[in-house]
Design an enzyme around this catalytic site. Sequence first.
Site: not given
Ligand code: NAD
Length: 497
Positions: A189, A300, A400
């Site tokens: 997803k 991230c 963040e």
């Molecule tokens: P997000 O958590 O909003 O979304 C990530 C994914 O989760 C998306 O596919 C989204 O549709 C899904 N999602 C959202 N709500 C959900 C729910 N209730 N149930 C299941 N899935 C759900 O994050 P984002 O805005 O897409 O990405 C940014 C974040 O990702 C930042 O916090 C960043 O630090 C983190 N990130 C971490 C790494 C790492 O390796 N640690 C790498 C890249 C990004």
Amino acid sequence: MMGREDWAGLASRLDIASGLFIEGQYVNARSGKTFDCLNPATDQIIAKVAQGDVADIDLAVASAQAALRDGRWRSLAPRTRASILLRLADLVEVHTQELALLETLDMGKPISDVLNIDIPEVVNTLRYFAECIDKIEGGVTATPVGTLHTITHEPLGVVGAITPWNYPLMMAVWKLAPALAAGNCVVLKPAEQAPLSCTRLAQLFVDAGGPPGVFNVVNGLGPEAGKALALHPDVAKLTFTGSTAVGKLLLGYAGQSNMKRVALETGGKSPQILMPDLYDLDAAVDRAVGGIFDNAGQVCNAGSRLLVHQSLHDEFVQRFIARAQQAYQTGDPLDPATTLGPMVSQTQRQNVQARIDQAISDGAKPVLGGLSPDTQGAGAYLQPCVFTGADNTMRIVREEVFGPVATVQAFETEEQALAMANDSDYGLAASVWTADLKTAHRMVGALQAGVVWVNCFGDGDMTQPFGGYKQSGNSRDKHKDSLLSYMQTKSAWFQLG
Ligand code: NAD
């Protein structure tokens, strides 16, 4: 070399697939719903993407379960699975221009970054894990005569992957490659802000000889499709990259359903520490600027907290601002000369701007950007922003931002620098700049972070386990150990007498 006009020409002829990808083919969502996929550089709709929900997740998981049961993937000889993943890597290379365009149009990343960073990393990841497949070995332990004890590694089953938008293809492949290499079937997803490249990859997997049903993609909203995948009783493991807040929800969903394993790669607030004895301030400035402003800070491990010894502070701030102004110019991300694209969406731009406004009202001083945001015209553009005068009680230092925003704080002693660096809920990455090996070694040991860079920032290759301490996550991507995290061990005790 291709210029902006060439890329724009290719973009205008791009055939964008907008369906879900289940059982080896593109399909509409069961509900018939779609959502708009926007180009954040122009705010124009580039595709209407099928919006999957519970029904589509059920279908995709059933497809993956069927593939698992009949062994069409896991029972292939390891070398055969390896050759399919290697062919997929070759196909990604063949389709570099198309995939790079999808990434740039969908999330606004400069095309030169996609070509130089994302696509090569995707290819390397696929090849690395393909090459690991037949290196997995079990064990035979010491047992009494007449008995035999073997330990073998088996795939987990259906793996659900939920991924973010900042490196859409790369973050997905960090999970897909080891999960598939280990013999699992996958339902992915992707983030709804940038779903296009992942669906295309699923088609390329089938083109490479991958059996239908082994790698399925369901696009849709997080709280609908993502939540349904996380709650699904037939998913053995959920692997996630995204925000800490959603990571915590997923742990709850696993508990409410089947106690599936949950691997989390979440947020960060990485410190970059510049010690007084560093040997090349310009090199440190150069890497520090890249550490926070590359990918418009939507990284991230972005080095958003610059901790600089007081003897260097003023000089550092001056050079840092000059370098940021010189290196990061906003522009059309289809122009290979552009180094700073838009944020992924207007919503993300507004979120980041709100953090900047909050920091100013909390008393931090913007020394670059911040005060007069460029909100004119199309596109979710935001200029780089640097704050001084912030302290560890302020939200701009603690939370963040996920945008091009840095704070610079001065310290006096190594102990103080370490205390400031570790005073965070996060622990994804950190860097230390020093000419003294003993100082570096001591500080690496004291820093609470999963990845520490010494006299560099962001460097690494596939041998580097990537993931965080504390609320930055509980697992590691890359490195061959991540392959084992997609497997379970089976102990078999044979009574031979
Ligand atoms: P997000 O958590 O909003 O979304 C990530 C994914 O989760 C998306 O596919 C989204 O549709 C899904 N999602 C959202 N709500 C959900 C729910 N209730 N149930 C299941 N899935 C759900 O994050 P984002 O805005 O897409 O990405 C940014 C974040 O990702 C930042 O916090 C960043 O630090 C983190 N990130 C971490 C790494 C790492 O390796 N640690 C790498 C890249 C990004």
